[in-house]
Design an enzyme around this catalytic site. Structure first.
Site, PDB file in Angstrom:
ATOM      1  N   LYS A 223      -6.007  -2.264  -6.465  1.00  0.00           N
ATOM      2  CA  LYS A 223      -6.004  -1.005  -7.230  1.00  0.00           C
ATOM      3  C   LYS A 223      -5.772  -1.228  -8.723  1.00  0.00           C
ATOM      4  CE  LYS A 223      -5.551   2.244  -3.557  1.00  0.00           C
ATOM      5  NZ  LYS A 223      -4.760   3.174  -2.767  1.00  0.00           N
ATOM      6  N   ARG A 257      -2.505  -1.314   4.029  1.00  0.00           N
ATOM      7  CA  ARG A 257      -3.968  -1.148   4.081  1.00  0.00           C
ATOM      8  C   ARG A 257      -4.564  -2.112   3.062  1.00  0.00           C
ATOM      9  NH1 ARG A 257      -7.795   1.771   1.355  1.00  0.00           N
ATOM     10  NH2 ARG A 257      -9.445   2.711   2.607  1.00  0.00           N
TER      11      ARG A 257
HETATM   12  N1  HH2 Z   1      -6.760   4.206  -0.740  1.00  0.00           N
HETATM   13  C1  HH2 Z   1      -8.107   4.333  -0.769  1.00  0.00           C
HETATM   14  C2  HH2 Z   1      -8.778   4.995   0.278  1.00  0.00           C
HETATM   15  N2  HH2 Z   1      -8.099   5.478   1.333  1.00  0.00           N
HETATM   16  N3  HH2 Z   1      -6.063   5.799   2.486  1.00  0.00           N
HETATM   17  C3  HH2 Z   1      -4.735   5.666   2.543  1.00  0.00           C
HETATM   18  N4  HH2 Z   1      -4.053   6.143   3.588  1.00  0.00           N
HETATM   19  N5  HH2 Z   1      -4.023   5.065   1.535  1.00  0.00           N
HETATM   20  C4  HH2 Z   1      -4.643   4.562   0.412  1.00  0.00           C
HETATM   21  O1  HH2 Z   1      -3.944   4.042  -0.479  1.00  0.00           O
HETATM   22  C5  HH2 Z   1      -6.065   4.698   0.315  1.00  0.00           C
HETATM   23  C6  HH2 Z   1      -6.756   5.326   1.397  1.00  0.00           C
HETATM   24  C7  HH2 Z   1      -8.897   3.770  -1.915  1.00  0.00           C
HETATM   25  O2  HH2 Z   1      -9.314   2.452  -1.636  1.00  0.00           O
HETATM   26  P1  HH2 Z   1     -10.778   2.037  -1.119  1.00  0.00           P
HETATM   27  O3  HH2 Z   1     -11.054   2.611   0.223  1.00  0.00           O
HETATM   28  O4  HH2 Z   1     -10.917   0.572  -1.196  1.00  0.00           O
HETATM   29  O5  HH2 Z   1     -11.762   2.611  -2.223  1.00  0.00           O
HETATM   30  P2  HH2 Z   1     -12.802   3.798  -2.233  1.00  0.00           P
HETATM   31  O6  HH2 Z   1     -12.033   5.075  -2.079  1.00  0.00           O
HETATM   32  O7  HH2 Z   1     -13.485   3.663  -3.573  1.00  0.00           O
HETATM   33  O8  HH2 Z   1     -13.755   3.604  -1.081  1.00  0.00           O
END
Ligand code: HH2
Length: 276
Positions: A223, A257
């Protein structure tokens, strides 16, 4: 403390649960476009399980700051074939990363048993009815605003108290909606409507959320707050993320995660050997 859903029961304390991220999107902030093809996504999911993921979290909508809304039909088209195939081929629980009840329903029908809801901040809520009826696990994540506007100017009087209050309120409302608290995991939502300082404060005071008697999930993987502290671009944030992960586990996080499952599992198992 237990997290109970469908056929799964996780009892805590136990080795930290690793949720591997599988983004089936064209535009996720760190892996967008890589796993859009369903067979590549399934292969990636199986690799993550082989590396030690205890759960796979499958998402069909990027929620990075400024991301555009994806209609439910498109999210279903991206995720459901992948979930169906992974449910056939692997034994770990599958989670659907969505804020929409239609998507959650289709994912559950295809074999998902957890709903990871980054927008646990609204009422009335069809998604909560579905969680209550189906008995799936539920991640209630805190977010200020929406992905479209959340990083414009996040404001809190006291971010830690406000997130704690959010958790208390959601647990009460979820119970009213018929969800068993044992189905629920809480997540402070690092990077969702928070400045770097807000994120650091949440990490510094994570133990304040332990009194709520629910397992804590934390997502720091790659992040931007890590990038801002270290001056590191998105592909160079692994070690900073691992430091945050071990810190968070020390302060009470029971689930993490991550995109980088093998590396995270190695760090966690070493940490557990030192601090059993
Ligand atoms: N962060 C992201 C997405 N979903 N869910 C939970 N519970 N907690 C988090 O911190 C969280 C989440 C963002 O990360 P990522 O899925 O890699 O990115 P994107 O939203 O661009 O797909």
């Amino acid at each position: 403390m237990r997290w109970t859903f469908r056929k799964t029961q996780m009892s805590f304390p136990r080795p930290t649960v690793v949720m591997g991220i599988l983004n089936v999107t064209p535009d996720s902030f760190s892996d967008g476009g890589i796993y859009l093809d369903p067979s590549r996504a399934v292969e990636r999911g199986l690799t993550l399980v082989g590396e030690g993921a205890d759960i796979l979290d499958i998402g069909g909508e990027s929620t990075r700051p400024g991301a555009a809304y994806v209609p439910p039909e498109e999210e279903i088209r991206r995720t459901v074939p992948v979930i169906r195939e992974l449910a056939r081929q692997c034994a770990v629980p599958l989670s659907i990363d969505t804020r929409k009840a239609e998507v959650a329903q289709a994912a559950i029908d295809a074999g998902a048993s957890i709903v990871n809801d980054i927008a646990a901040n609204r009422t009335p809520d069809a998604l909560w009815d579905l969680v209550a009826r189906s008995g799936v696990g539920y991640v209630a994540m805190h977010m200020q605003g929406t992905p479209e506007n959340m990083q414009e100017d996040p404001q809190y009087m006291d971010v830690v108290s406000e997130v704690a209050e959010f958790f208390r309120d959601r647990l009460a409302r979820l119970t009213d909606a018929g969800v068993d608290p044992e189905q629920v995991v809480l997540d402070p939502g690092i990077g969702f409507g928070k400045t770097v300082e807000h994120n650091l404060s949440l990490l510094r005071h994570l133990e304040r959320f332990c009194v709520l008697e629910r397992p804590l999930l934390l997502g720091v993987s790659r992040k931007s707050f890590i990038g801002k502290v270290l001056g590191a671009d998105v592909g160079s944030r692994l070690y900073g993320g691992l430091a945050c992960t071990l810190w968070a586990v020390r302060l009470g996080a029971q689930l993490v995660r991550t995109h980088d499952v093998a590396e995270t599992v190695q760090a966690l198992r070493m940490h557990e050997a030192l601090a059993p």
